[in-house]
Motif scaffolding. Structure first.
Motif, mmCIF file in Angstrom:
data_model
loop_
_atom_site.group_PDB
_atom_site.id
_atom_site.type_symbol
_atom_site.label_atom_id
_atom_site.label_comp_id
_atom_site.label_asym_id
_atom_site.label_seq_id
_atom_site.Cartn_x
_atom_site.Cartn_y
_atom_site.Cartn_z
ATOM 1 N N ASN A 245 -15.638 13.088 -2.218
ATOM 2 C CA ASN A 245 -15.779 12.660 -0.820
ATOM 3 C C ASN A 245 -14.574 11.904 -0.289
ATOM 4 O O ASN A 245 -14.520 11.599 0.912
ATOM 5 C CB ASN A 245 -17.017 11.767 -0.664
ATOM 6 N N ASN A 246 -13.616 11.609 -1.180
ATOM 7 C CA ASN A 246 -12.492 10.756 -0.763
ATOM 8 C C ASN A 246 -11.138 11.305 -1.210
ATOM 9 O O ASN A 246 -10.303 10.550 -1.714
ATOM 10 C CB ASN A 246 -12.676 9.351 -1.337
ATOM 11 N N PRO A 247 -10.854 12.592 -1.014
ATOM 12 C CA PRO A 247 -9.601 13.152 -1.532
ATOM 13 C C PRO A 247 -8.357 12.628 -0.829
ATOM 14 O O PRO A 247 -7.258 12.711 -1.381
ATOM 15 C CB PRO A 247 -9.763 14.661 -1.320
ATOM 16 N N ASP A 248 -8.518 12.086 0.382
ATOM 17 C CA ASP A 248 -7.368 11.607 1.151
ATOM 18 C C ASP A 248 -7.544 10.167 1.601
ATOM 19 O O ASP A 248 -7.042 9.778 2.653
ATOM 20 C CB ASP A 248 -7.149 12.502 2.384
ATOM 21 N N VAL A 249 -8.278 9.371 0.802
ATOM 22 C CA VAL A 249 -8.518 8.002 1.229
ATOM 23 C C VAL A 249 -7.200 7.236 1.354
ATOM 24 O O VAL A 249 -7.041 6.386 2.241
ATOM 25 C CB VAL A 249 -9.514 7.303 0.276
ATOM 26 N N LEU A 250 -6.226 7.541 0.485
ATOM 27 C CA LEU A 250 -4.824 7.179 0.711
ATOM 28 C C LEU A 250 -4.082 8.499 0.876
ATOM 29 O O LEU A 250 -3.843 9.201 -0.118
ATOM 30 C CB LEU A 250 -4.233 6.388 -0.466
ATOM 31 N N PRO A 251 -3.739 8.898 2.080
ATOM 32 C CA PRO A 251 -3.149 10.220 2.303
ATOM 33 C C PRO A 251 -1.933 10.472 1.419
ATOM 34 O O PRO A 251 -1.015 9.648 1.337
ATOM 35 C CB PRO A 251 -2.762 10.175 3.788
ATOM 36 N N ASP A 252 -1.973 11.614 0.728
ATOM 37 C CA ASP A 252 -0.878 12.089 -0.145
ATOM 38 C C ASP A 252 -0.673 11.232 -1.385
ATOM 39 O O ASP A 252 0.243 11.483 -2.173
ATOM 40 C CB ASP A 252 0.456 12.170 0.625
ATOM 41 N N ARG A 253 -1.525 10.212 -1.578
ATOM 42 C CA ARG A 253 -1.354 9.346 -2.745
ATOM 43 C C ARG A 253 -2.670 9.142 -3.478
ATOM 44 O O ARG A 253 -2.832 8.181 -4.227
ATOM 45 C CB ARG A 253 -0.761 7.992 -2.314
ATOM 46 N N THR A 254 -3.619 10.054 -3.262
ATOM 47 C CA THR A 254 -4.902 10.012 -3.958
ATOM 48 C C THR A 254 -5.011 11.224 -4.865
ATOM 49 O O THR A 254 -4.844 12.360 -4.406
ATOM 50 C CB THR A 254 -6.075 10.022 -2.957
ATOM 51 N N PHE A 255 -5.262 10.985 -6.161
ATOM 52 C CA PHE A 255 -5.248 12.074 -7.132
ATOM 53 C C PHE A 255 -6.520 12.047 -7.990
ATOM 54 O O PHE A 255 -7.083 10.994 -8.257
ATOM 55 C CB PHE A 255 -4.017 11.981 -8.030
ATOM 56 N N LEU A 256 -6.909 13.226 -8.415
ATOM 57 C CA LEU A 256 -8.062 13.396 -9.292
ATOM 58 C C LEU A 256 -7.629 13.248 -10.744
ATOM 59 O O LEU A 256 -6.579 13.753 -11.137
ATOM 60 C CB LEU A 256 -8.655 14.791 -9.065
ATOM 61 N N VAL B 108 0.833 -1.206 0.000
ATOM 62 C CA VAL B 108 0.000 0.000 0.000
ATOM 63 C C VAL B 108 0.867 1.255 0.000
ATOM 64 O O VAL B 108 0.469 2.308 -0.518
ATOM 65 C CB VAL B 108 -0.968 0.004 1.210
ATOM 66 N N GLU B 109 2.065 1.172 0.549
ATOM 67 C CA GLU B 109 2.960 2.326 0.606
ATOM 68 C C GLU B 109 3.441 2.741 -0.778
ATOM 69 O O GLU B 109 3.867 3.880 -0.972
ATOM 70 C CB GLU B 109 4.177 2.011 1.494
ATOM 71 N N ASN B 110 3.391 1.827 -1.745
ATOM 72 C CA ASN B 110 3.851 2.134 -3.108
ATOM 73 C C ASN B 110 2.689 2.420 -4.049
ATOM 74 O O ASN B 110 2.882 2.546 -5.249
ATOM 75 C CB ASN B 110 4.641 0.942 -3.684
ATOM 76 N N THR B 111 1.479 2.520 -3.498
ATOM 77 C CA THR B 111 0.284 2.580 -4.335
ATOM 78 C C THR B 111 -0.242 3.993 -4.481
ATOM 79 O O THR B 111 -0.329 4.744 -3.509
ATOM 80 C CB THR B 111 -0.816 1.684 -3.754
ATOM 81 N N THR B 112 -0.608 4.350 -5.712
ATOM 82 C CA THR B 112 -1.263 5.611 -6.034
ATOM 83 C C THR B 112 -2.686 5.319 -6.493
ATOM 84 O O THR B 112 -2.904 4.414 -7.299
ATOM 85 C CB THR B 112 -0.509 6.346 -7.159
ATOM 86 N N LEU B 113 -3.648 6.087 -5.967
ATOM 87 C CA LEU B 113 -5.035 5.954 -6.395
ATOM 88 C C LEU B 113 -5.398 7.110 -7.312
ATOM 89 O O LEU B 113 -5.126 8.274 -6.999
ATOM 90 C CB LEU B 113 -5.982 5.996 -5.188
#
Length: 373
Positions: A45-56, A31-36
């Motif tokens: 509603n989910n901009p930080d579901v993976l903190p610092d690794r969630t992008f629009l 999960v530490e290497n994962t980008t969403l």
């Protein structure tokens, strides 16, 4: 993947696909290497579901640019089949992305909401065109039906050679047409006990919770209003009153207009938790805390972690997927997820007393243990 392999997961507009992606990641080192990458509907509603690794992302160009900033790794599509259906891209744009990622050394997989059936059945026979998988399912106009038929055929040809990954089911054996093209995963992080082949631990529900959770999505609400008309808000409100009579707190996650109808029909709405669209973390918190969860959908993705953790859930109806797809889909769902057990249906006309729920719970736990094993 090893500890340095970048992973990028591209999610369509479906909340169930986001839940599937996060189910895959829960408790895993990678999960530490994962980008969403999320579209606007989910990102809101989910901009930080993976903190610092969630992008629009607005288009697949945004996905491509983000991939170009990393070394080649693994690209997961949740799901490639619905990206064009949800109008997030055209099939030729998806084809271009897949070709470029392959050329750059990325390995790609997709989830599949149809359980591999598009390889075996013509789309027109799989989908009941009273319903259309536009979002995922809605009443369809003739032009949408024509578009969907074309897209299903194009997507089947485009994605058939890509690895397909499923959060349930039976791994293929040598000689199976799916061998080498299909993987099934199970996440022990959601099990109440570590699962071993010899494990015969009896699942137990959490009796400390005072919450009974009711989950109703837009499409399943549309089905219920088609079935019961203006009486459905009264039926729902009666279930919530049953919950209060049982000494529990009724919590409802539903569209805002449904919640307004409950407030209108119930003089004790102030004693209920009425929740509109919420983020994934809040939903999971409510889901894990509830003594019982009630759906109008027998194939909600969140049924999987509830079953694995031995926490009871029940459904009042089939839901939009079972009603929108042919019997072939129902048969495969029953085999791959329910392991040929019956879904835990409950009569919407029955009073949800503590006695009724205790009996239903015992039946559920026996079935859930078989599924879990």
């Amino acid at each position: 993947p090893d500890s340095n392999t970048p992973i990028m997961l591209v999610i369509c507009n479906d909340y169930g696909e986001l839940a599937c992606a996060l189910y895959l990641l829960e408790g895993q080192a990678f999960v530490e290497n994962t980008t969403l990458m999320l579209p606007s509907r989910l990102y809101a509603n989910n901009p930080d579901v993976l903190p610092d690794r969630t992008f629009l992302y607005h288009s697949l160009d945004d996905v491509r640019n983000k991939m170009d900033s990393q070394k080649p790794g693994i690209l997961g599509l949740f799901t490639g089949y619905l990206l064009p259906i949800h109008r997030l891209c055209e099939t030729d744009e998806l084809d271009s992305l897949l070709r470029s990622t392959q050329a750059k050394g990325w390995r790609t997989f997709t989830t599949d909401p149809f359980f591999g059936l598009l390889n075996d059945i013509e789309p027109g026979k799989l989908v009941r065109y009273k319903w259309s998988l536009g979002s995922i399912i809605r009443v369809s106009e003739a032009i949408e039906r024509k578009r969907d038929r074309r897209l299903y055929s194009e997507l089947q040809r485009l994605l058939e050679s890509i690895m397909h990954v499923y959060p349930c089911g039976e791994p293929p054996s040598a000689g199976d047409p799916g061998f080498g093209k299909r993987l099934h995963f199970h996440n022990n992080a959601f099990a109440s006990e570590p699962i071993h082949e010899s494990s015969k631990v009896t699942l137990e529900a959490d009796h400390d919770s005072q919450r009974w959770l009711f989950v109703l999505g837009d499409l399943d609400y549309a089905i219920q209003t088609g079935k019961y008309g203006h009486k459905f808000p009264l039926i729902l409100t009666r279930k919530l009153h049953d919950t209060l009579e049982a000494g529990r707190v009724p919590t409802v996650i539903a569209p805002n207009h449904v919640l307004e109808a409950v407030r209108k029909h119930s003089p004790v709405a102030h004693a209920m938790e009425l929740v509109g669209h919420c983020d994934y973390s809040q939903f999971q918190s409510l889901l894990l805390d509830a003594e019982y969860v009630f759906y109008w959908n027998a194939s909600s993705f969140s049924c999987i972690p509830r079953t694995l953790s031995g926490k009871p859930w029940f459904t009042f109806d089939d839901g939009h997927l079972l009603k929108g797809l042919s019997a072939d889909y129902a048969n495969r769902l029953l085999h791959w997820f329910y392991r040929d057990e019956k879904p835990p249906y409950i009569d919407i006309g029955a009073t949800l007393s503590k006695e009724l729920m205790q009996d239903a719970r015992q039946q559920y736990l026996t079935s859930a243990q078989r599924i879990r094993e």
